[in-house]
Design a protein around this motif. Structure first.
Motif, PDB file in Angstrom:
ATOM      1  N   GLY A   1       0.792  -1.227   0.000  1.00  0.00           N
ATOM      2  CA  GLY A   1       0.000   0.000   0.000  1.00  0.00           C
ATOM      3  C   GLY A   1       0.821   1.273   0.000  1.00  0.00           C
ATOM      4  O   GLY A   1       0.306   2.360  -0.223  1.00  0.00           O
ATOM      5  N   ILE A   2       2.118   1.165   0.231  1.00  0.00           N
ATOM      6  CA  ILE A   2       3.006   2.333   0.248  1.00  0.00           C
ATOM      7  C   ILE A   2       3.889   2.252  -0.988  1.00  0.00           C
ATOM      8  O   ILE A   2       4.773   1.402  -1.066  1.00  0.00           O
ATOM      9  N   SER A   3       3.651   3.130  -1.942  1.00  0.00           N
ATOM     10  CA  SER A   3       4.385   3.054  -3.204  1.00  0.00           C
ATOM     11  C   SER A   3       5.881   3.232  -2.988  1.00  0.00           C
ATOM     12  O   SER A   3       6.321   4.035  -2.173  1.00  0.00           O
TER      13      SER A   3
ATOM     14  N   ASN B   1      15.929   4.220   2.979  1.00  0.00           N
ATOM     15  CA  ASN B   1      15.792   3.663   4.328  1.00  0.00           C
ATOM     16  C   ASN B   1      15.162   4.622   5.328  1.00  0.00           C
ATOM     17  O   ASN B   1      15.325   4.472   6.528  1.00  0.00           O
ATOM     18  N   LEU B   2      14.405   5.588   4.845  1.00  0.00           N
ATOM     19  CA  LEU B   2      13.651   6.497   5.709  1.00  0.00           C
ATOM     20  C   LEU B   2      12.182   6.096   5.680  1.00  0.00           C
ATOM     21  O   LEU B   2      11.707   5.525   4.695  1.00  0.00           O
ATOM     22  N   PRO B   3      11.448   6.408   6.746  1.00  0.00           N
ATOM     23  CA  PRO B   3      10.019   6.064   6.740  1.00  0.00           C
ATOM     24  C   PRO B   3       9.265   6.899   5.711  1.00  0.00           C
ATOM     25  O   PRO B   3       9.640   8.045   5.435  1.00  0.00           O
ATOM     26  N   PRO B   4       8.211   6.369   5.136  1.00  0.00           N
ATOM     27  CA  PRO B   4       7.390   7.129   4.189  1.00  0.00           C
ATOM     28  C   PRO B   4       6.736   8.319   4.890  1.00  0.00           C
ATOM     29  O   PRO B   4       6.449   8.269   6.088  1.00  0.00           O
ATOM     30  N   VAL B   5       6.517   9.385   4.146  1.00  0.00           N
ATOM     31  CA  VAL B   5       5.831  10.563   4.664  1.00  0.00           C
ATOM     32  C   VAL B   5       4.451  10.601   4.030  1.00  0.00           C
ATOM     33  O   VAL B   5       4.335  10.667   2.804  1.00  0.00           O
ATOM     34  N   ASN B   6       3.429  10.530   4.851  1.00  0.00           N
ATOM     35  CA  ASN B   6       2.043  10.492   4.378  1.00  0.00           C
ATOM     36  C   ASN B   6       1.815   9.368   3.366  1.00  0.00           C
ATOM     37  O   ASN B   6       1.130   9.544   2.365  1.00  0.00           O
ATOM     38  N   GLY B   7       2.447   8.233   3.615  1.00  0.00           N
ATOM     39  CA  GLY B   7       2.258   7.076   2.742  1.00  0.00           C
ATOM     40  C   GLY B   7       2.958   7.168   1.405  1.00  0.00           C
ATOM     41  O   GLY B   7       2.676   6.391   0.499  1.00  0.00           O
ATOM     42  N   GLN B   8       3.901   8.115   1.264  1.00  0.00           N
ATOM     43  CA  GLN B   8       4.597   8.306  -0.007  1.00  0.00           C
ATOM     44  C   GLN B   8       6.109   8.251   0.195  1.00  0.00           C
ATOM     45  O   GLN B   8       6.628   8.698   1.216  1.00  0.00           O
ATOM     46  N   CYS B   9       6.807   7.753  -0.798  1.00  0.00           N
ATOM     47  CA  CYS B   9       8.270   7.736  -0.809  1.00  0.00           C
ATOM     48  C   CYS B   9       8.758   8.638  -1.933  1.00  0.00           C
ATOM     49  O   CYS B   9       8.212   8.610  -3.034  1.00  0.00           O
ATOM     50  N   GLU B  10       9.789   9.428  -1.634  1.00  0.00           N
ATOM     51  CA  GLU B  10      10.335  10.325  -2.645  1.00  0.00           C
ATOM     52  C   GLU B  10      11.720   9.908  -3.122  1.00  0.00           C
ATOM     53  O   GLU B  10      12.267  10.523  -4.019  1.00  0.00           O
ATOM     54  N   ALA B  11      12.311   8.893  -2.513  1.00  0.00           N
ATOM     55  CA  ALA B  11      13.669   8.465  -2.873  1.00  0.00           C
ATOM     56  C   ALA B  11      13.710   8.022  -4.330  1.00  0.00           C
ATOM     57  O   ALA B  11      12.833   7.307  -4.795  1.00  0.00           O
TER      58      ALA B  11
END
Length: 172
Positions: free
Chosen positions: A56-58, A78-88
Motif C-alpha cells: 500500500g506504500i508506493s 531507508n527512511l520512513p514514508p511521509v504520508n504514505g509516499q516515498c520520494e527516494a
C-alpha cells in the motif's frame, strides 16, 4: 548643582523603569524570547514480516537496516514514508527492484538465494522477487546490512602510498 544631579539621576531611573515596563531594557533589547521551532520527529515506519504488507506504500520495501533489528516498510533511502509516499529516487540494500538502474551505486538487482538457512530479513521476500544486492563482481561486499568496497579501498590506499613514495624519491 547637587539638586540638578539628583534630578537627572531620578529622571534617568524613572525612564529606565518606564521603558522596562514596555518590555525594553535600557539597552534597547526586548526581554521576550523568540518562539522555539517545533520539532517533528518522523513516525517510525510500519513493521512488516512480508513484502506484501508494504504494497500500500508506493516504492517502499520490507527491509531491515543496520540500525534497527526489525524489518519495516521503508523508502529506498531507508527512511520512513511521509504520508504514505516515498520520494527516494534510488534504492538501498535489500529493497525490491525491477532492474539495477533503480539501485544505489555498488548494488545490482538480483533474485536472492533464499534457502532455509537464509537470514530472517531476507525471508520477507518471495523467491521470485528481485532485490538490490551488493555487486560482488565489482568488489562490493555485504557487511552489517551495508555494502562496502573495502577491497577497492585497500587497493586505492596502497596505490596512494606507492605514488607518495615514488614522488618523494623523485624530488630528492
Amino acid at each position: 548643582m547637587i539638586c540638578k544631579t539628583i534630578a537627572m539621576l531620578f529622571l534617568a531611573g524613572c525612564l529606565a523603569v518606564s521603558v522596562d515596563a514596555f518590555g525594553i531594557s535600557s539597552f534597547g533589547k526586548a526581554h521576550t524570547e523568540p518562539p522555539k521551532p517545533t520539532t517533528t520527529t518522523p513516525s517510525p515506519a510500519r513493521p512488516c514480516s512480508r513484502q506484501a504488507e508494504c504494497a500500500g506504500i508506493s516504492s517502499s520495501s520490507c527491509v531491515r537496516t543496520h540500525y534497527d533489528a526489525i524489518t519495516r516498510c521503508l523508502c529506498g533511502d531507508n527512511l520512513p514514508p511521509v504520508n504514505g509516499q516515498c520520494e527516494a529516487q534510488t534504492k538501498a540494500l535489500y529493497h525490491v527492484c525491477a532492474n539495477s538502474d533503480e539501485c544505489n551505486d555498488g548494488l545490482i538487482c538480483l533474485t536472492p538465494n533464499i534457502t532455509g538457512s537464509a537470514p530472517s530479513h531476507l525471508r520477507v521476500h518471495s523467491p521470485q522477487e528481485k532485490i538490490c544486492l551488493c555487486d560482488t563482481e565489482n568488489g562490493y561486499r555485504e557487511r552489517e546490512h551495508t555494502c562496502n568496497d573495502a577491497d577497492i579501498l585497500k587497493t586505492s590506499m596502497f596505490a596512494v602510498i606507492i605514488v607518495s613514495m615514488l614522488r618523494k624519491i623523485i624530488t630528492n
